[in-house]
Design a protein around this motif. Structure first.
Motif, PDB file in Angstrom:
ATOM      1  N   HIS B 244       3.072  13.123   2.991  1.00  0.00           N
ATOM      2  CA  HIS B 244       3.523  12.361   4.157  1.00  0.00           C
ATOM      3  C   HIS B 244       4.763  11.569   3.796  1.00  0.00           C
ATOM      4  O   HIS B 244       5.172  11.524   2.630  1.00  0.00           O
ATOM      5  N   HIS B 246       5.707   8.319   3.837  1.00  0.00           N
ATOM      6  CA  HIS B 246       5.806   6.971   3.258  1.00  0.00           C
ATOM      7  C   HIS B 246       6.606   7.005   1.966  1.00  0.00           C
ATOM      8  O   HIS B 246       6.487   7.943   1.178  1.00  0.00           O
ATOM      9  N   ASP B 248       6.320   5.549  -0.806  1.00  0.00           N
ATOM     10  CA  ASP B 248       5.621   5.672  -2.097  1.00  0.00           C
ATOM     11  C   ASP B 248       5.235   7.121  -2.393  1.00  0.00           C
ATOM     12  O   ASP B 248       4.713   7.421  -3.462  1.00  0.00           O
ATOM     13  N   HIS B 249       5.522   8.018  -1.440  1.00  0.00           N
ATOM     14  CA  HIS B 249       5.292   9.453  -1.669  1.00  0.00           C
ATOM     15  C   HIS B 249       6.587  10.261  -1.588  1.00  0.00           C
ATOM     16  O   HIS B 249       6.655  11.349  -2.141  1.00  0.00           O
ATOM     17  N   HIS B 331      -3.472   9.364   8.676  1.00  0.00           N
ATOM     18  CA  HIS B 331      -2.863   8.185   8.041  1.00  0.00           C
ATOM     19  C   HIS B 331      -1.579   7.745   8.736  1.00  0.00           C
ATOM     20  O   HIS B 331      -1.464   6.610   9.183  1.00  0.00           O
ATOM     21  N   ASP B 354      -2.641  10.159   1.478  1.00  0.00           N
ATOM     22  CA  ASP B 354      -3.264   8.953   2.022  1.00  0.00           C
ATOM     23  C   ASP B 354      -4.045   9.356   3.268  1.00  0.00           C
ATOM     24  O   ASP B 354      -3.572  10.166   4.063  1.00  0.00           O
TER      25      ASP B 354
HETATM   26 ZN   LIG Z   1       1.013   6.378   2.960  1.00  0.00          ZN
END
Ligand SMILES: [Zn+2]
Ligand SMILES: [Zn+2]
Ligand SMILES: [Zn+2]
Ligand SMILES: [Zn+2]
Ligand SMILES: [Zn+2]
Lengths: 641, 641
Positions: B244, B246, B248-249, B331, B354
């Motif tokens: 996804h 975000h 942090d990914h 998510h 997530d």
């Molecule tokens: Zn996430």
């Protein structure tokens, strides 16, 4: 100017500031882990008490002093003066002067007498002639392996110096990584015996530990192709460490030179020579069996050329962040428990390699005392819950019985044995039994590579058990030189003579009856009901040895006239098995090694054992000593820091 | 001829043997995972019932039929005929003819009406004009991200076709490895939240899963430099999978193109667009804060160009031995549980990414039903033993109270919110509360990237919760188009007007009060005792949001005149926290995800959580469900097969 050059300049300046003004330093260089200091005043260096020792501890480096070529005295003249310094009893057999480095290699029967107390005779030599002496032992039994290796290294001297200088600069390079970690990747010998290979990896350095084959398997080699190993290019490996010469640890080491590896191999000196012997034989066997070996003999020579021998106990920088120390492993000649100190106190990993915990006739038991150790990678060959072995004392008693029985009825004792390690142990047992009258005097014939392997053992007595070493130092007590021992070097004719003769003992390779001269001995003696075929070593599943142990009596042997046809031999010999002569610690020994280890490690990876053995040992160590234990699979990576 | 070409020739022959003689096949090609079949008879193909479906199931490939360029009708003429086939209510907004591939891209407000029942309208179009139609949705709210991405891809069409063909040939290459294994290496987000990155490695294929940053850390990026990842060369990675968008990914995904990666990124279409939005903003923030970003916007465009979008449920070949299927993760928009089927039934690995297990207003709960799965890599953000969250129902009730309280005393509600996901969830809660009379009608202002992110949500209603999707399909019920919602696009002037006006609700980024327009809102409203600052999302350690939650009242804000000086603002607003709107499953949700998973995996790797959370979840899953669970460290490798 590179960072290493700057560092060498600074080191030179520091040395100059530490030594008297009248001693010059012309150059400083790295050669492998050592710092070499060239001087126009080698005699003064040698004369100045423990100047070198003080420098070494100040700089925290191993230091060698070499004369500047300009100040070298004439070799012919120097030779006479050197021989006058060395006591005649030292038995000097060769002097070899190297103008390029100012070294003189002294080969002597008693190297200790060339060295003198705390190196006093060596210093005297330098003071006398300016040359830097290096001492090697004259093999008490002539060894073609040892002399081939020595001659080869002499011939490749120049390239070897280049290699050592390059390696030295690599070791002393500036650390580049700003991160710190310690990891081990398993490339083989997990939940199996064979193809030992690990990568020890820090943020800065990648080290390959062992690189063996898996005997009896069809092409199961270590997973060298993964990027953690050689997949990312052989140049990503900084160093190779070889725990010992057995093929399940060494067989595929020459292969990495084919893949472009060009760095050092660290091992003991006997491991280097035995590796040469065993890998060349490995190629030989492959060729004889019509298989294409994975590399050529030229790669074995590369491996030898790139070897930097270390002694037990030497703490050696092998990378900017890694110090390696070898300790006696008690398993075979030169086998080493390998201790890695990583970073400045960051972490300590110990690879047991193969070990024998208790003393044997040949070797002291494995060392398990270290300044620090957090993780132990541990062999588990006999780690199974029932893998307890007979005491060697009982085994020896049984062997004596077997020999006496055969002798009494006029028969012979035929022992299939591995050339390296077990054969020498048997020789010691037999020699002692004969000397003490437990068995009658009779010839002991050694066939196959056993004689050569024995010769290598006598070249490195420092690696043998204390008492044995002392006996070898006093030539007249060297048990391997006992009169009974006869080297079968006359081929079939000599074998026929032995077969036609009276009672005797025959030690012959291969140890699992998979080929070699033992096959010929079976043809000669197989029909003799009065003789005894005696197994003293592990017979793997699928080998002819195991089949005979299990009662097979119809044995396929190649036709004598070389037609390639196979005859069937009906085995009439008695078959006996005498356990307890293993080079591996049994379950109790493995537990004792860990239990008495100082300090006790936090984590243990149980490897080099079949599935059941590693699981059993792993859970036993966990329950009994409350350590974190693992039974890794191949191709896993463990992070410790 | 290469092996892939031979294989394509064979495929062509096979297709020819399966179809009627009067239908020609001029060429077959791979484009990414699809097989493209060119024909002079596109109309006949389209007219022949389920010919394509039968071919696809016979060849076990996804098949696209395209007309040979020679038989294409004139675009101007075709345009009229296409529009006559499509019902007017479909709201076609653009037709784009591509001569090179014979495709016509139809942008419509109601794509479903262009497709028709089971694709009947699409087939009718091909039968009418020969062109191959492709349908995209006209964003109901104009989205610059969506139109930028679409225009960019149109402009880069030719290079993209080259990429797709190259990738297609890679995917369909002959398997080279004669070994079989499955491994996962952890490059980040182990015993921490942030820098998600894993390598999924088979003997044949290496796949990078996610590549994020670690917010709030100083330069802790995934361990991309190790040889298992990019250290051995970026070309050793076969594919990238993004769960996804975000940061942090995704934040460091464009970086790998700087390192020379040139292969595909698989993700859902909304993830691609959101990744574009968020990574460009990531660069923007870095620049504004005077940090040098690790890559440039050109690498973001490379990432978009290399993206192959997949829909939930599509089983897609991404390597000779790997099939990937995405499933809804609940998510954020487009977030995917990623299921990998390896080999021919060899092994199955599922990465949760997530997840949110329960349904929310925005999304259906995460899918946990698979044909097979042996290992689950599982997020653990709220895996701690006490990480149970308030029910969303209770949270909504509390939010309604807060809004009513502020309104009653003539104040405003200021909500710091993340642009993607949480803002849209809040919009739905507020819209519903207003519509049902639980709170009075008042303006809801959206500041920062929230509006744009909302527009992207409405472009992909298929990815939203069933009921919500249906409402969006009926334009007049689209909650995001409700009159109350106002996009703050007039800068400081508009904010001043809002601040001077009556009761209202303001949703503004950044969600943790670390910058962005929320800072300006604090300057405008910070002194109003009647207004309420309401936190609805997690405030990380070290952020201003967390400090305010903890009672700080003296807030440093940048001086308004842009001098760079910092003023101090005394916060007089009420501060409230309403929990329970997280996009992450809480401890109960995580356990339920595993407990009800079908089939139950054998092994679970607990990642994406702080040390305590992963340990707690790992031991709970072990004890309650008797699975083998792990709490890996970064830089470890697990072997599964
Ligand atoms: Zn996430
Ligand atoms: Zn061994
Ligand atoms: Zn071994
Ligand atoms: Zn998140
Ligand atoms: Zn995340």
């Amino acid at each position: 100017m590179s960072q290493v050059d700057t560092q060498l300049e600074e080191t030179k300046a520091q040395i100059e500031s530490e030594i008297p003004d009248d001693i010059s330093v012309t150059d400083v260089k790295y050669e492998g882990p050592e710092l070499v200091v060239y001087t126009r005043h080698p005699k003064e260096f040698a004369g100045n008490g423990d100047l070198v020792r003080r420098l070494a501890s100040k700089l925290r480096k191993r230091i060698t002093i070499r004369p500047h070529p300009d100040v070298l005295s004439d070799p012919t003249e120097a030779e006479g003066r050197i021989l006058s310094v060395i006591p005649e009893e030292a038995g000097v057999t060769d002097l070899d002067f190297h103008q390029d480095t100012g070294e003189v290699v002294i080969e002597a029967e008693k190297p200790g007498m060339v060295i003198g107390r705390h190196g006093s005779t060596l210093r005297e030599i330098t003071q006398e002639v300016g040359w830097t002496p290096e001492v090697v032992r004259t093999p008490p039994i002539e060894s073609s392996t040892v002399s081939n290796v020595r001659n080869f290294l002499k011939q490749e001297r120049e390239e070897r110096r280049d290699i050592l200088e390059r390696v030295g600069r690599q070791i002393h390079r500036e650390e580049m990584a700003d991160d710190q970690w310690v990891r081990i990747t398993t490339l083989g010998c997990c939940r199996e015996v064979g193809r030992a290979a690990f990568v020890l990896n820090t943020a800065e350095t990648r080290i390959l530990v062992d690189c063996g084959d898996k005997p009896g398997s069809d092409g199961e080699v270590p997973y060298l192709q993964v990027p953690e190993a050689l997949g990312a290019g052989a140049q990503n490996i900084d160093a190779v460490v070889l725990t010992h010469a057995h093929l399940d640890h060494s067989a595929l080491l020459p292969l990495i030179f084919k893949y472009g590896y060009d760095g050092p191999i660290y091992c003991t000196e006997p491991t280097r020579d035995l590796m040469g012997l065993l890998t060349l034989d490995y190629l030989d066997v492959a060729n004889k069996e019509g298989r294409t070996p994975p590399y050529e003999s030229s790669q074995v020579r590369e491996a030898i050329k790139h070897t930097i021998p270390l002694e037990y106990g030497d703490v050696t920088d092998i990378a900017p962040d890694v110090k390696l120390t070898f300790h006696n492993a008690g398993h075979i000649l030169g086998s080493a428990v390998s201790h890695f100190h990583i970073g400045d106190g960051l972490y300590n990993v110990c690879f047991s390699g193969d070990i024998h915990y208790d003393d044997t006739r040949l070797f002291n038991g494995a060392v398990n005392d270290f300044p620090r150790v957090e993780t132990l990678v541990m062999e588990s060959t006999y780690g199974g819950r029932n893998d307890y072995q007979t005491d060697q004392e009982d085994s020896e008693r049984r062997l004596v019985e077997v020999i006496n029985e055969a002798h009494d009825r006029g028969g012979k004792v035929l022992i299939p044995a591995f050339a390296v390690g077990r054969s020498q142990e048997m020789m010691l047992v037999i020699e002692e039994a004969m000397r003490s009258g437990k068995i009658p005097e009779m010839p002991v014939h050694l066939d196959g590579m056993i004689w050569e392997a024995t010769a290598i053992h006598t070249t490195y007595p420092e690696y043998l058990r204390d008492e044995l070493r002392d006996r070898i130092f006093h030539e007249d007590e060297n048990p391997f030189l006992a009169d009974q021992f006869n080297h079968i070097d006359g081929g079939e004719e000599e074998r026929q003579d032995v077969a036609d003769g009276g009672p005797c003992i025959i030690l012959s390779t291969s140890g699992m009856v998979t080929g070699g001269p033992i096959m010929s001995w079976l043809r000669h003696l197989g029909g003799e009901e009065e003789s005894i075929l005696t197994f003293v070593g592990y017979q793997a599943q699928g080998t002819l040895g195991r089949r005979i142990q299990n009662g097979w009596e119809e044995i396929p042997v190649q036709n004598r006239n070389g037609s390639g046809r196979t005859d069937t031999l009906t085995l009439k010999m008695d078959v006996e098995t005498v356990d307890g002569f293993s080079g591996h610690a049994d379950r109790q020994g493995l537990e004792n090694f860990v239990k008495t280890m100082n300090p006790r490690p936090e984590k243990v990876l149980c490897v080099h054992g079949d599935e059941r053995s590693v699981q059993d040992l792993s859970s036993a160590l966990y329950h009994d000593y409350n350590m974190r234990t693992f039974a890794p699979k191949n191709l896993e990576t463990f992070r410790f820091k």
